[in-house]
Structures are given as C-alpha cells and as structure tokens.
Design a protein around this motif. Structure first.
Motif, PDB file in Angstrom:
ATOM      1  N   CYS A  39       0.831  -1.164  -0.165  1.00 45.63           N
ATOM      2  CA  CYS A  39      -0.077   0.136  -0.002  1.00 45.63           C
ATOM      3  C   CYS A  39       0.942   1.209   0.020  1.00 45.63           C
ATOM      4  O   CYS A  39       1.961   1.289   0.928  1.00 45.63           O
ATOM      5  CB  CYS A  39      -0.813  -0.029   1.111  1.00 45.63           C
ATOM      6  SG  CYS A  39      -2.197   1.344   1.252  1.00 45.63           S
ATOM      7  N   ALA A  40       0.757   2.088  -0.885  1.00 53.04           N
ATOM      8  CA  ALA A  40       1.361   3.343  -0.839  1.00 53.04           C
ATOM      9  C   ALA A  40       1.137   4.328   0.241  1.00 53.04           C
ATOM     10  O   ALA A  40       0.090   4.055   0.961  1.00 53.04           O
ATOM     11  CB  ALA A  40       0.939   4.204  -2.129  1.00 53.04           C
ATOM     12  N   ASN A  41       2.120   5.080   0.754  1.00 50.58           N
ATOM     13  CA  ASN A  41       2.157   5.869   1.770  1.00 50.58           C
ATOM     14  C   ASN A  41       1.273   6.996   1.463  1.00 50.58           C
ATOM     15  O   ASN A  41       0.816   7.655   2.331  1.00 50.58           O
ATOM     16  CB  ASN A  41       3.523   5.953   2.535  1.00 50.58           C
ATOM     17  CG  ASN A  41       3.998   4.793   2.969  1.00 50.58           C
ATOM     18  OD1 ASN A  41       3.348   3.740   3.407  1.00 50.58           O
ATOM     19  ND2 ASN A  41       5.315   4.804   2.925  1.00 50.58           N
ATOM     20  N   GLY A  42       1.236   7.512   0.454  1.00 52.60           N
ATOM     21  CA  GLY A  42       0.664   8.767  -0.068  1.00 52.60           C
ATOM     22  C   GLY A  42      -0.647   8.739  -0.940  1.00 52.60           C
ATOM     23  O   GLY A  42      -1.014   7.718  -1.148  1.00 52.60           O
ATOM     24  N   LEU A  43      -1.076   9.963  -1.342  1.00 53.19           N
ATOM     25  CA  LEU A  43      -2.296  10.017  -2.042  1.00 53.19           C
ATOM     26  C   LEU A  43      -2.082   9.500  -3.589  1.00 53.19           C
ATOM     27  O   LEU A  43      -0.977   9.480  -3.947  1.00 53.19           O
ATOM     28  CB  LEU A  43      -2.716  11.414  -1.897  1.00 53.19           C
ATOM     29  CG  LEU A  43      -2.853  12.150  -0.707  1.00 53.19           C
ATOM     30  CD1 LEU A  43      -3.501  13.541  -0.929  1.00 53.19           C
ATOM     31  CD2 LEU A  43      -3.987  11.109   0.034  1.00 53.19           C
ATOM     32  N   THR A  44      -3.235   9.346  -4.134  1.00 51.22           N
ATOM     33  CA  THR A  44      -2.987   8.759  -5.461  1.00 51.22           C
ATOM     34  C   THR A  44      -2.949   9.948  -6.563  1.00 51.22           C
ATOM     35  O   THR A  44      -4.148  10.737  -6.657  1.00 51.22           O
ATOM     36  CB  THR A  44      -4.203   7.822  -5.702  1.00 51.22           C
ATOM     37  OG1 THR A  44      -4.207   6.779  -4.750  1.00 51.22           O
ATOM     38  CG2 THR A  44      -4.269   7.334  -7.226  1.00 51.22           C
ATOM     39  N   ALA A  45      -2.047  10.001  -7.529  1.00 48.37           N
ATOM     40  CA  ALA A  45      -1.949  10.902  -8.556  1.00 48.37           C
ATOM     41  C   ALA A  45      -2.936  10.466  -9.707  1.00 48.37           C
ATOM     42  O   ALA A  45      -3.218   9.335  -9.849  1.00 48.37           O
ATOM     43  CB  ALA A  45      -0.575  11.176  -8.883  1.00 48.37           C
ATOM     44  N   SER A  46      -3.250  11.495 -10.393  1.00 52.25           N
ATOM     45  CA  SER A  46      -4.236  11.224 -11.759  1.00 52.25           C
ATOM     46  C   SER A  46      -3.144  10.285 -12.604  1.00 52.25           C
ATOM     47  O   SER A  46      -2.083  10.415 -12.896  1.00 52.25           O
ATOM     48  CB  SER A  46      -4.464  12.548 -12.333  1.00 52.25           C
ATOM     49  OG  SER A  46      -5.234  11.981 -13.576  1.00 52.25           O
ATOM     50  N   GLY A  47      -3.892   9.187 -13.282  1.00 50.42           N
ATOM     51  CA  GLY A  47      -3.132   8.314 -14.130  1.00 50.42           C
ATOM     52  C   GLY A  47      -2.146   7.221 -13.289  1.00 50.42           C
ATOM     53  O   GLY A  47      -1.768   6.361 -13.964  1.00 50.42           O
TER      54      GLY A  47
END
Length: 262
Positions: A39-47
């Motif tokens: 799981c990524a630690n940060g927010l999800t970027a577009s694309g």
C-alpha cells in the motif's frame, strides 16, 4: 485458499518503480506468514492506477484503491482474516445469492417471491473496456473534492480483480458474510456478465466499475435482487428502500456500484 505464488516479499527486487509504500501482513490473528498487499504511503495521483496496473500485471499483482475513511483506518487495523477465507472458485454465485435471498428477502423486503435467478447479460455493451473504465473511475474517485480523494493505491497478488477481497482476507462484510470468498464468487460472475472491476476497498465498503451496466428497467430490476442478496444494507438502510427504487436510481446505466455493510 488457492492463490498465486506471492511476489510481494521480493517487490523491491522486481524492477517495479513504486512510490514509497508499506507491505501489510497484519491480520486478526497476528502477522501473516507473508505480506498480503503493498500500500502506498501517499495520495493517488491522476493516471497512477493505469500505470500501476500495467506494471504489476506481469508480476501477478492487481491494483486497488484503499480508502482509510473519515476515521483514518488503514489495512493494518482492518482485522484481515486470510486464514478464515476460502477460495472463490469453490463457490457458485447463484447458490450464494439464492441462499441469502431465502434467508432475508421475506423479512426485509416483505416479499414471499422465490429467488428470481441470475440477471441476464445486458443486451448493450458499454463504450469502454473493463480495464479502461476502471482506470477512469479510479481517477475520478480520487480527484480533489471527490469521495476517495485521500485514498491510496495498493497492489494485491490475485488472479483476477474479483478475487482481490479474498486474496487479502478482507472482513468488510463480516456482519453479513463470514467468508468473503463467497461474495467474491458473485464478483466473478459480475465480471463475466457486467464487466465489473474491483476499484476500491474501505474498512467496510466496496466500489466497483461497471463497463456493461443494465440499460433497461427490466435488466436493472432483475439485477437489484442480486444486489440485495450481496449487500442488504444497500437497500435496508437507504432511501432507495425497494428493489424498484434501487434499480432505477442505483443500477440503470450506472458505471459504478458501491456497497456498505453495517
């Protein structure tokens, strides 16, 4: 449970270019023998959904958005239960749905109608492929101001999108169904008939994209019975408190379906 060989322990050496993230092995019974998801630690970027999907596919990894919700609850405290989860392929979708319908429909819907059977495949295809639509829905949900703007991307070792909840032992529907693999059998059937993809999981929420939604009232009403059996709370605890209302407002032409279990 029959699963793919788990590639997560060697993720660092896989060659995948990933943002900072965490391998999750926490379960209701303590640390699992191997990681259940990254799981990524940060927010999800577009694309990033589409990029992660393409990168992970050759490694047997599938993407899913992880929603911490308003309580900031992440998978480490989700009471994941892989040890109590069977294999989706061992269950029949119609058997699962008809069993739940028989147990709940008369009391909750005040109907004595027998289980109506599985809904037919919609006559019309949607404009997008399942994979294209899933990426579009993921980007839409994580846009600023949208429902999952604080979600994080995850990778799960799973054969198909419908198996993602079972692959991590997700316990979101625990008050309705103890073995999420039975509901994943339904998700498999929806993959085949409606082109769904599992896009997001929260502590007790599930969102899927739908590339072949019902386009007629009859198709939507037939499907509403399946949704009631899959997640009665969607109707019991909603203003859409009948199959007819739910079919018209939540299913007809809808390219996302969302579920919540109390």
């Amino acid at each position: 449970m029959a699963t793919l060989p788990n590639p997560l322990p060697s993720l660092a050496a896989s060659g995948l270019e990933l943002p900072p993230g965490t391998l999750v092995d926490a379960t209701v019974d303590g640390p699992w023998r191997e990681p259940l998801l990254w799981c990524a630690n940060g927010l999800t970027a577009s694309g990033s959904w589409a990029a992660l999907r393409d990168a992970g596919r050759s490694h047997g990894l599938l993407p899913v958005l992880i929603d911490g919700g308003v309580r900031d609850q992440w998978p480490q405290i989700w009471d994941l239960d892989p040890g109590g989860t069977s294999y989706p392929g061992d269950h029949d979708a119609e058997d699962v749905l008809s069993e739940i319908w028989d147990a709940y429909a008369e009391d909750e819907l005040s109907t004595e109608n027998a289980w109506p059977g599985l809904a037919p495949v919609p006559a019309a295809d949607g404009p997008d492929s399942p994979e294209t639509l899933a990426a579009e829905v993921a980007d839409m949900l994580t846009t600023d101001g949208m429902a999952l703007e604080y979600a994080r991307l995850a990778l799960v070792p799973a054969r198909r999108s419908a198996d993602i909840p079972a692959a991590i032992g997700w316990s979101g529907p625990l008050n309705h169904e103890n073995d999420v693999a039975r509901l994943c059998a339904v998700l498999r059937s929806w993959e085949d008939r409606f082109g769904i993809r599992v896009v997001a999981l929260g502590f007790d929420t599930l969102t899927v994209s739908v590339s072949r939604p019902p386009t007629t009232e009859a198709e939507a009403l037939a499907l509403a019975a399946e949704h009631f059996a899959f997640c009665p709370d969607n109707i019991e605890q909603s203003s859409l408190d009948s199959l007819e209302k739910y079919a018209a407002d939540a299913l007809l032409g809808r390219e996302t379906w969302s579920f919540w279990w109390d």
